[in-house]
Motif scaffolding. Structure first.
Motif, mmCIF file in Angstrom:
data_model
loop_
_atom_site.group_PDB
_atom_site.id
_atom_site.type_symbol
_atom_site.label_atom_id
_atom_site.label_comp_id
_atom_site.label_asym_id
_atom_site.label_seq_id
_atom_site.Cartn_x
_atom_site.Cartn_y
_atom_site.Cartn_z
ATOM 1 N N GLU A 6 25.747 28.087 39.446
ATOM 2 C CA GLU A 6 26.951 28.671 40.037
ATOM 3 C C GLU A 6 27.117 30.105 39.554
ATOM 4 O O GLU A 6 26.826 30.421 38.408
ATOM 5 N N PRO A 7 27.596 30.992 40.428
ATOM 6 C CA PRO A 7 27.862 32.365 39.995
ATOM 7 C C PRO A 7 28.975 32.379 38.948
ATOM 8 O O PRO A 7 29.884 31.544 38.975
ATOM 9 N N LEU A 8 28.906 33.336 38.029
ATOM 10 C CA LEU A 8 29.921 33.481 36.992
ATOM 11 C C LEU A 8 30.634 34.814 37.158
ATOM 12 O O LEU A 8 29.987 35.854 37.306
ATOM 13 N N SER A 9 31.949 34.767 37.110
ATOM 14 C CA SER A 9 32.724 36.004 37.138
ATOM 15 C C SER A 9 32.627 36.658 35.759
ATOM 16 O O SER A 9 32.188 36.048 34.785
ATOM 17 N N ALA A 10 33.063 37.900 35.681
ATOM 18 C CA ALA A 10 33.063 38.608 34.396
ATOM 19 C C ALA A 10 33.930 37.870 33.384
ATOM 20 O O ALA A 10 33.573 37.761 32.206
ATOM 21 N N ALA A 11 35.061 37.327 33.836
ATOM 22 C CA ALA A 11 35.941 36.571 32.936
ATOM 23 C C ALA A 11 35.256 35.310 32.432
ATOM 24 O O ALA A 11 35.388 34.943 31.258
ATOM 25 N N ASP A 12 34.502 34.636 33.316
ATOM 26 C CA ASP A 12 33.768 33.443 32.903
ATOM 27 C C ASP A 12 32.714 33.798 31.861
ATOM 28 O O ASP A 12 32.536 33.091 30.870
ATOM 29 N N ARG A 13 31.998 34.885 32.088
ATOM 30 C CA ARG A 13 30.976 35.316 31.121
ATOM 31 C C ARG A 13 31.613 35.639 29.769
ATOM 32 O O ARG A 13 31.081 35.290 28.721
ATOM 33 N N THR A 14 32.748 36.304 29.799
ATOM 34 C CA THR A 14 33.454 36.638 28.558
ATOM 35 C C THR A 14 33.863 35.367 27.816
ATOM 36 O O THR A 14 33.677 35.259 26.606
ATOM 37 N N ALA A 15 34.408 34.401 28.549
ATOM 38 C CA ALA A 15 34.825 33.138 27.927
ATOM 39 C C ALA A 15 33.627 32.396 27.334
ATOM 40 O O ALA A 15 33.710 31.857 26.226
ATOM 41 N N LEU A 16 32.511 32.362 28.059
ATOM 42 C CA LEU A 16 31.317 31.692 27.542
ATOM 43 C C LEU A 16 30.755 32.414 26.323
ATOM 44 O O LEU A 16 30.337 31.765 25.356
ATOM 45 N N ASN A 17 30.741 33.740 26.347
ATOM 46 C CA ASN A 17 30.260 34.490 25.191
ATOM 47 C C ASN A 17 31.155 34.269 23.975
ATOM 48 O O ASN A 17 30.662 34.163 22.851
ATOM 49 N N ARG A 18 32.462 34.157 24.184
ATOM 50 C CA ARG A 18 33.397 33.884 23.095
ATOM 51 C C ARG A 18 33.124 32.491 22.523
ATOM 52 O O ARG A 18 33.045 32.321 21.306
ATOM 53 N N GLU A 19 32.967 31.496 23.411
ATOM 54 C CA GLU A 19 32.675 30.141 22.954
ATOM 55 C C GLU A 19 31.342 30.104 22.209
ATOM 56 O O GLU A 19 31.221 29.461 21.158
ATOM 57 N N PRO A 78 32.971 39.010 44.883
ATOM 58 C CA PRO A 78 33.773 38.611 46.025
ATOM 59 C C PRO A 78 32.942 38.731 47.302
ATOM 60 O O PRO A 78 32.088 39.601 47.420
ATOM 61 N N SER A 79 33.213 37.869 48.217
ATOM 62 C CA SER A 79 32.472 37.850 49.478
ATOM 63 C C SER A 79 32.633 39.174 50.205
ATOM 64 O O SER A 79 33.717 39.742 50.265
ATOM 65 N N SER A 80 31.553 39.653 50.779
ATOM 66 C CA SER A 80 31.617 40.906 51.528
ATOM 67 C C SER A 80 32.379 40.731 52.839
ATOM 68 O O SER A 80 32.723 41.711 53.484
ATOM 69 N N THR A 81 32.627 39.512 53.252
ATOM 70 C CA THR A 81 33.357 39.263 54.496
ATOM 71 C C THR A 81 34.857 39.330 54.299
ATOM 72 O O THR A 81 35.619 39.176 55.245
ATOM 73 N N GLY A 82 35.318 39.535 53.062
ATOM 74 C CA GLY A 82 36.744 39.545 52.783
ATOM 75 C C GLY A 82 37.295 38.151 52.551
ATOM 76 O O GLY A 82 38.494 37.975 52.407
ATOM 77 N N ALA A 83 36.412 37.166 52.499
ATOM 78 C CA ALA A 83 36.845 35.796 52.240
ATOM 79 C C ALA A 83 36.891 35.552 50.739
ATOM 80 O O ALA A 83 36.165 36.163 49.964
ATOM 81 N N VAL A 84 37.757 34.656 50.330
ATOM 82 C CA VAL A 84 37.898 34.300 48.920
ATOM 83 C C VAL A 84 36.634 33.601 48.440
ATOM 84 O O VAL A 84 36.120 32.696 49.094
ATOM 85 N N GLY A 85 36.128 34.037 47.306
ATOM 86 C CA GLY A 85 34.986 33.409 46.659
ATOM 87 C C GLY A 85 35.183 33.436 45.155
ATOM 88 O O GLY A 85 36.170 33.992 44.652
ATOM 89 N N VAL A 86 34.256 32.845 44.416
ATOM 90 C CA VAL A 86 34.326 32.888 42.960
ATOM 91 C C VAL A 86 34.243 34.351 42.545
ATOM 92 O O VAL A 86 33.391 35.098 43.001
ATOM 93 N N GLY A 87 35.177 34.779 41.715
ATOM 94 C CA GLY A 87 35.248 36.167 41.284
ATOM 95 C C GLY A 87 36.279 36.984 42.038
ATOM 96 O O GLY A 87 36.602 38.097 41.626
#
Length: 158
Positions: A6-19, A78-87
């Motif tokens: 699954e793709p990871l947002s910057a916030a997800d990466r930060t949380a995983l690096n902290r853990e 974020p999706s280039s179509t303007g649709a909501v996606g992870v991130g």
């Protein structure tokens, strides 16, 4: 969602690096206590040593899992179509008229009150939606709905 990582947002990466950092520190403390005794102790000492070894194995497994996730997961965009996606950062209006900007992530983070996980009821309902859409979703208190006002990149840009 997808067959691959699954793709990871910057916030997800930060949380995983902290853990990961916290787990490595905990692992170092456990490792320092392993094999302390020069002589075999009583059964209680042996049981304690076995528990520390089990703790070390559990920590090693989680460290390996996080390192693999960080290495193999692509960055969420974020999706280039303007649709909501992870991130995506999504501004919504709730039934009561309040507006809020949330971002969609894969991992829960107690330090981020604006995070909505992609597998939560609201997160699932928002995925793939675009600005202007009304979205209904289930809550423990019954059905609720939001209107998607805007969809943008993390940090709030539309």
């Amino acid at each position: 969602m997808t067959a691959g990582p699954e793709p990871l947002s910057a916030a997800d990466r930060t949380a995983l690096n902290r853990e990961l950092s916290e787990l490595r520190a905990e692992r170092a403390k456990v490792a320092a206590t392993l094999g302390d005794a020069d002589e075999p102790g009583d059964r209680a000492d042996q049981a304690d040593e076995l528990q520390r070894a089990t703790d070390a194995e559990r920590l090693d497994a989680r460290i390996d899992e996080i390192e693999e996730t960080l290495r193999d997961s692509p960055d969420a965009r974020p999706s280039s179509t303007g649709a909501v996606g992870v991130g995506s950062a999504v501004t919504v209006r709730f039934d009561d008229g309040t507006e809020s900007t949330v971002h969609i992530g894969e991992l829960a983070d107690a330090d981020d009150p604006g995070l909505v996980t992609a597998d939560s009821p609201l997160g699932r309902a928002l995925l793939g939606r675009t600005a202007g859409e009304d979205v209904s979703y289930a809550t423990p208190l019954g059905r609720s709905s939001v209107t998607v006002l805007s969809v943008g990149a993390p940090g709030g840009g539309s």
